[in-house]
Design a protein around this motif. Sequence first.
Motif, mmCIF file in Angstrom:
data_model
loop_
_atom_site.group_PDB
_atom_site.id
_atom_site.type_symbol
_atom_site.label_atom_id
_atom_site.label_comp_id
_atom_site.label_asym_id
_atom_site.label_seq_id
_atom_site.Cartn_x
_atom_site.Cartn_y
_atom_site.Cartn_z
ATOM 1 N N ILE A 293 0.785 -1.302 0.183
ATOM 2 C CA ILE A 293 0.123 -0.501 0.016
ATOM 3 C C ILE A 293 1.089 1.096 0.359
ATOM 4 C CG2 ILE A 293 -1.705 1.248 1.295
ATOM 5 C CD1 ILE A 293 -2.568 -1.665 2.567
ATOM 6 N N ASP A 294 0.364 2.507 -0.911
ATOM 7 C CA ASP A 294 0.847 3.577 -1.063
ATOM 8 C C ASP A 294 0.454 4.358 -0.963
ATOM 9 O OD1 ASP A 294 4.319 4.214 -1.246
ATOM 10 O OD2 ASP A 294 2.938 5.765 -2.924
ATOM 11 N N ILE A 295 0.472 5.076 -0.373
ATOM 12 C CA ILE A 295 -0.581 6.450 -0.287
ATOM 13 C C ILE A 295 -0.207 7.421 -1.266
ATOM 14 C CG2 ILE A 295 -0.772 8.635 1.125
ATOM 15 C CD1 ILE A 295 -0.619 7.386 3.454
ATOM 16 N N ASP A 296 -1.191 8.027 -2.325
ATOM 17 C CA ASP A 296 -1.170 8.923 -2.890
ATOM 18 C C ASP A 296 -0.999 10.117 -3.543
ATOM 19 O OD1 ASP A 296 -4.171 7.042 -4.560
ATOM 20 O OD2 ASP A 296 -1.669 6.259 -4.982
ATOM 21 N N HIS A 297 0.175 10.789 -3.835
ATOM 22 C CA HIS A 297 0.519 12.377 -3.142
ATOM 23 C C HIS A 297 1.173 12.669 -1.809
ATOM 24 C CE1 HIS A 297 -0.363 12.681 -7.482
ATOM 25 N NE2 HIS A 297 -1.833 12.572 -7.864
ATOM 26 N N PHE A 298 1.597 11.586 -0.909
ATOM 27 C CA PHE A 298 1.861 12.109 0.303
ATOM 28 C C PHE A 298 2.453 13.150 0.182
ATOM 29 C CE2 PHE A 298 1.719 10.848 4.708
ATOM 30 C CZ PHE A 298 2.536 11.226 5.528
ATOM 31 N N LYS A 299 3.459 13.815 -0.806
ATOM 32 C CA LYS A 299 4.145 14.664 -0.272
ATOM 33 C C LYS A 299 3.355 16.271 -0.092
ATOM 34 C CE LYS A 299 7.608 17.420 -2.602
ATOM 35 N NZ LYS A 299 7.230 18.791 -2.143
ATOM 36 N N ARG A 300 2.420 15.824 -0.757
ATOM 37 C CA ARG A 300 1.497 17.507 -1.116
ATOM 38 C C ARG A 300 0.619 17.374 0.856
ATOM 39 N NH1 ARG A 300 -2.493 16.141 -6.592
ATOM 40 N NH2 ARG A 300 -0.690 15.904 -7.575
ATOM 41 N N ASP B 69 -3.423 -11.340 10.436
ATOM 42 C CA ASP B 69 -3.485 -11.028 9.096
ATOM 43 C C ASP B 69 -2.082 -10.299 10.336
ATOM 44 O OD1 ASP B 69 -6.607 -10.422 7.672
ATOM 45 O OD2 ASP B 69 -5.052 -12.151 7.282
ATOM 46 N N LEU B 70 -0.586 -9.502 9.280
ATOM 47 C CA LEU B 70 -0.415 -8.530 9.616
ATOM 48 C C LEU B 70 -0.077 -7.705 8.884
ATOM 49 C CD1 LEU B 70 2.543 -8.492 11.963
ATOM 50 C CD2 LEU B 70 3.387 -10.189 9.972
ATOM 51 N N ALA B 71 0.128 -6.414 10.270
ATOM 52 C CA ALA B 71 0.460 -4.849 9.652
ATOM 53 C C ALA B 71 1.348 -4.876 9.295
ATOM 54 C CB ALA B 71 -0.793 -4.206 9.410
ATOM 55 N N GLY B 72 2.357 -4.221 8.888
ATOM 56 C CA GLY B 72 3.567 -3.591 8.739
ATOM 57 C C GLY B 72 3.586 -2.391 7.633
ATOM 58 N N ARG B 73 4.804 -1.919 8.552
ATOM 59 C CA ARG B 73 5.058 -0.637 7.391
ATOM 60 C C ARG B 73 6.828 -0.953 7.158
ATOM 61 N NH1 ARG B 73 7.108 5.298 10.168
ATOM 62 N NH2 ARG B 73 7.004 6.627 8.323
ATOM 63 N N LEU B 74 6.524 -0.458 5.636
ATOM 64 C CA LEU B 74 8.225 -0.855 5.054
ATOM 65 C C LEU B 74 9.036 0.628 5.590
ATOM 66 C CD1 LEU B 74 7.911 -2.799 2.302
ATOM 67 C CD2 LEU B 74 8.435 -3.822 4.246
ATOM 68 N N GLY B 75 8.415 1.703 5.482
ATOM 69 C CA GLY B 75 9.167 3.218 5.468
ATOM 70 C C GLY B 75 8.192 3.861 4.734
ATOM 71 N N GLY B 76 8.657 5.061 5.334
ATOM 72 C CA GLY B 76 8.152 6.567 4.490
ATOM 73 C C GLY B 76 6.354 6.174 4.352
ATOM 74 N N GLU B 77 5.563 6.367 3.402
ATOM 75 C CA GLU B 77 4.085 6.333 3.508
ATOM 76 C C GLU B 77 4.032 4.582 2.837
ATOM 77 O OE1 GLU B 77 5.470 8.409 -0.504
ATOM 78 O OE2 GLU B 77 6.722 8.207 1.382
ATOM 79 N N GLU B 78 4.810 3.916 2.615
ATOM 80 C CA GLU B 78 4.431 2.662 2.242
ATOM 81 C C GLU B 78 3.782 1.573 3.273
ATOM 82 O OE1 GLU B 78 7.749 0.910 0.082
ATOM 83 O OE2 GLU B 78 6.549 0.585 -1.840
#
Length: 642
Positions: free
Chosen positions: A505-512, A541-550
């Motif tokens: 999962i990657d947040i769209d336009h997170f820089k904005r 289920d397992l949820a994780g954060r890879l880094g940044g908005e990913e």
Amino acid sequence: MFRYRFATERLSLQRSLTMIVPGLLVLVACFAIYVTMLMRGIDEQRIRVEHDTYLRAAQMSNLLAQQMEALVSGLDYALKDLANSYQAGNKLGFEEGVATMQNTFPEGTITQISIADARGTLLYSSLGSLRNDGQVASIRDRRHFTVHATGTFHGLYISDPVFGRLSRQYTIQFSRALYRDFEFAGVIVLSVSPRYLSSLFHKVFDNSSDVVMLLNQDGYYLARSLDEDQAIGKHVPTSRTFLQDPGKTHGTYETTAALDDIERYYAWSRVASYPLIISLGLDKAQATTESEHAITRILTNNTIGGILILIASLWISYLLLQREKSVAMLTDTARRQSAIINHFPGGVLVEDQDGNPIVANQTLCRLLALDINPDSLTAHTREAFRERAPQGMLDWIDQPLPPTAQDIDGAALGLEYELPDGRTLEIDRIGLDAQAQHLGTLWLLKDITERKLRERKLETLATRDSLTGLTNRGAFMNALAHLPTHHLLHGPDRQPTPAAMLVMIDIDHFKRVNDTYGHHAGDQALSHLADILRVSLRAHDLAGRLGGEEFVLLLPDTSLAQSIDIAERIRLAIAEQPAHTDAGEVSFTASFGIATLSSPPNPETCLEQADSALYLAKRSGRNCVCYWSQDSGKPVQSTSAT
């Protein structure tokens, strides 16, 4: 008359000596045996304390090694991302990446981000100026450049602390080679302050004399929680096991540090995937203080007791073992035993062969929240004893031994039990047997709540993302690598289900979001997405954060269609539920990429497939779900939704 009296006294003396001397010899022999057994018990206690200290140090060093792996992996991930932006000519993306790196860590952590060409001449520095003493700075004589330029090292190189020509301070260089048309084109360097790593180690210990060290594979100090300034530029003795045996992943040793002259128990662990070593030292004096105090008290009491027994025995022998003196000796012995039990640094409970309490101390009553005199317990049966205790406080007394219990000569040592009020006890159960006859049971209780809290804190730091509370990258990759094979999708000659699915999962336009509302609001938006994942996923289920908005999800026992439904449901929830931040409501969307974990498992391939599907979702207008098709061998956009 005088001669008769003298002869009579001499005969009486001879008879007395005939009775006293054998008794004294037996007494001395028994006392020697007692002292030998006592000293053996004390030596065994010291060995146990040393073993427990080494075990605690090993556990902590292993957890810190995992945490360091996660930290270096994150830095490496960010460094590769900056290199890609720079080589792609994306100047804006590169500068934004540099700013993000500097804002992510505490001030002063990232000292400099720089790029040098194939000759070592600096082309870029986040410090602004590229000149040193009036000339353009060069790093062609620095090892973190030459290892890449000569091709002797590939991947992420971590240097010894070096004094920066522009930053004017010691930093650790994380460098990667840049290539253009498969030819070496220079290096990108991330300079990290050793003080930042040392500050992380400071958070582990309350005791100022315990130490954590980060070393490279050559034994040079990269960071040290104590006396850091003295350690920079130095290395540990070459006799250390981790330098003598590169194939060994962990170990222990005991030594006196040359920097501060403190003797410590050390445990070390290699950082997986990187040429780094975590060495953790626990102050020997601090670790053994409590035990040595207890031993001193025991030796003092037993020395006094032994002297009293010897004096009493001489006196009793001289008076021909008068009954009154025997009773006095037994009374003194009972008092000494009571003093030892009452001064024991923990709870003591002795039961007879029927399980009824016969001896207890005040510490036991305090640990079990019993507001009674311990002497009154000896008048109760076990059932009455349980009724007097608060609910749940004595459940451990009837529980069977767990498989992990350490059974030594009928003694179960190191049992752990959590009380209803949240405290944790360490319990030793020792059977009292003599000549094949069971005489009773000795229970020794110790409150280890603080130690367990420290262990849990270290485990949380090693496996959880500090912002969202989700599994961090290192822990998620470890879970992915150790996923049981029965969760995986097999080939066509085997059953196609159950399967395990990977969702990126990657947040769209997170820089904005960051540019419009600020980084703090961006952090709150990331936490909001993590909350949606927690609510939307199943228990296994397992949820994780890879880094940044990913972010990434692992869905065991899930088909492709089910994973698409789950992803669509989460996508709609993200789009329809704005994040409530300090800057106001923040609406955003996210793109999804799905891949199937096959058997035999190949996590790297699965991650690449999910990333390709995510890239297709971004190119397809974002806010959609794509998946990797096993049939066509390429990513496909989903057309179904729930």
